[in-house]
Enzyme design. Structure first.
Site, PDB file in Angstrom:
ATOM      1  N   ASP A   1      -0.330   1.956   7.979  1.00  0.00           N
ATOM      2  CA  ASP A   1      -1.096   2.507   6.859  1.00  0.00           C
ATOM      3  C   ASP A   1      -1.257   1.516   5.714  1.00  0.00           C
ATOM      4  O   ASP A   1      -0.438   0.620   5.518  1.00  0.00           O
ATOM      5  CB  ASP A   1      -0.400   3.748   6.295  1.00  0.00           C
ATOM      6  CG  ASP A   1      -0.588   4.979   7.154  1.00  0.00           C
ATOM      7  OD1 ASP A   1      -0.965   4.825   8.330  1.00  0.00           O
ATOM      8  OD2 ASP A   1      -0.343   6.094   6.648  1.00  0.00           O
TER       9      ASP A   1
ATOM     10  N   HIS B   1       3.843   0.502   7.707  1.00  0.00           N
ATOM     11  CA  HIS B   1       2.889   0.007   6.713  1.00  0.00           C
ATOM     12  C   HIS B   1       2.693  -1.495   6.854  1.00  0.00           C
ATOM     13  O   HIS B   1       3.654  -2.228   7.129  1.00  0.00           O
ATOM     14  CB  HIS B   1       3.372   0.343   5.293  1.00  0.00           C
ATOM     15  CG  HIS B   1       3.396   1.811   5.004  1.00  0.00           C
ATOM     16  ND1 HIS B   1       4.429   2.624   5.408  1.00  0.00           N
ATOM     17  CD2 HIS B   1       2.492   2.604   4.376  1.00  0.00           C
ATOM     18  CE1 HIS B   1       4.167   3.874   5.029  1.00  0.00           C
ATOM     19  NE2 HIS B   1       3.001   3.886   4.404  1.00  0.00           N
TER      20      HIS B   1
END
Length: 368
Positions: A109, A260
């Site tokens: 993400d 991430h």
């Protein structure tokens, strides 16, 4: 190089506080992302994974890109309201049952960033693909990182324009966040996405209905590494692999995991974590393989919207009805399970608002 120490300082201030309110927790990720964006260097050179064989940046133009929260228009919402919606589609959290139960949907993400190439370089060496959920407002600063990711064959989906919590927004603002997020991906890749990941995993029936009117389906995750939350303590490279070891010991299969690609510390944990999966016989796959579909791109509804001229001129008059699309979803093979959202974990004394499930302080393991 991104001055990640500044972001670490923000997280440390929160982690070391004697006490704080739930609203402070709700803003942790948002504040970190604001700080991250404030220190982006548009002139930073992102190492190129592959030559741009199919797409180049020659024709990319971000003159349309807003700064801060994107503008919203009632005409856009009216346009999409003419489309059939599917508010009761399940939020996708797992890979479908298949002949290979060991598929594992690794996802990342909040990019693109100057650190995205660390992740894509790893998967290039392993000849495997993953999924990247893109924040639109990051794309103008790092278009090459997104292009390299796309050209390498990874799947890409919308993560809104500003990482806003969609459940707190008006209908018009939700449409705007998704439209601008899609536009950023299209600008670089030439492809229109058909999946989105709601920031913080926060989604309700209203958001699902609005998103489905844009031809979009929601994907969250079954297992959260919480990698960003360990940056302040410097333990990311220990905690994240430990999470994967725990899940493998529990026999988890068909997972969609959350990591991430924005911080130097979070991407540094990728090789060891993914090696654990591979050594355990798991096959890391992108979302399309995870869901058993040909592609995550191709959205006739959004394509028709941009062709209508409403994006450039939202006050151009009565919107033309969009074409109908098959939004029947995936009724077979998915584990809907309980709602899983991004948890918040901090070191030291904590006070959690138990009414908000993303403040549960635990890894969201989901159903196996």
């Amino acid at each position: 190089m991104l001055p990640s120490l500044l972001a670490v300082a923000v997280l440390c201030c929160v982690a070391c506080a004697d006490s704080f309110q739930p609203d402070d927790l709700n803003n942790i990720v948002g504040e970190a992302m604001d700080l991250y964006r404030a220190h982006l260097d548009p002139n930073s050179k992102t190492p190129s994974l592959l030559p741009a064989e199919n797409r180049t940046l020659a024709s990319v133009n971000f003159d349309w890109a807003p700064t801060g929260s994107p503008p919203s228009y009632a005409s856009w919402t009216m346009y999409f309201q003419q489309q059939q919606t599917y508010a009761d589609l399940p939020v996708l959290t797992h890979c479908v049952d298949s002949t290979n139960v060991n598929v594992w949907g690794a996802s990342f993400d909040d990019g693109p960033s100057e650190n995205t190439h660390v992740v894509t370089d790893y998967f290039a060496r392993k000849n495997m693909k993953a999924t990247f959920w893109v924040i639109g407002s990051n794309v103008p600063a790092f278009p090459q990182a997104l292009l390299d990711t796309f050209n390498a064959g990874h799947d890409i989906g919308i993560h809104t324009w500003t990482h806003a919590q969609l459940t707190d927004l008006s209908d018009d603002d939700i449409v705007s966040e998704l439209v601008y997020g899609a536009r950023a991906i299209y600008e670089v890749t030439g492809k229109m996405p058909k999946f989105f990941r709601p920031p913080y995993g926060e989604i309700d029936r209203r958001v699902r209905k609005i998103a489905s009117s844009l031809g979009l389906e929601a994907v969250t995750w079954s297992h959260d590494t919480l990698d960003w939350s360990y940056v302040a303590s410097g333990s990311t490279e220990q905690q994240v692999p430990d999470a994967f070891r725990e899940w493998l010991q529990d026999g988890v299969t068909r997972a969609i995991t959350l990591q991430h690609d924005i911080f130097e510390e979070t991407v540094a944990a990728v090789p060891q974590s993914m090696d654990l999966l591979i050594d355990a016989g798991r096959t890391i796959v992108p979302l399309s393989t995870c869901l058993g579909i040909p592609s995550v791109f191709g959205n006739p509804t959004l394509e028709a919207f941009f062709a209508s001229g409403l994006f450039e001129n939202p006050y151009s008059g009565s919107p033309v009805p969009p074409p109908k699309h098959d939004g029947g979803g995936y009724s077979v093979g998915f584990v809907k399970g309980r709602k899983t959202v991004k948890a918040v974990r901090v070191d030291g004394p904590t006070k959690f608002d138990k009414s908000r499930s993303h403040f549960n302080g635990k890894r969201s393991n989901g159903a196996r």
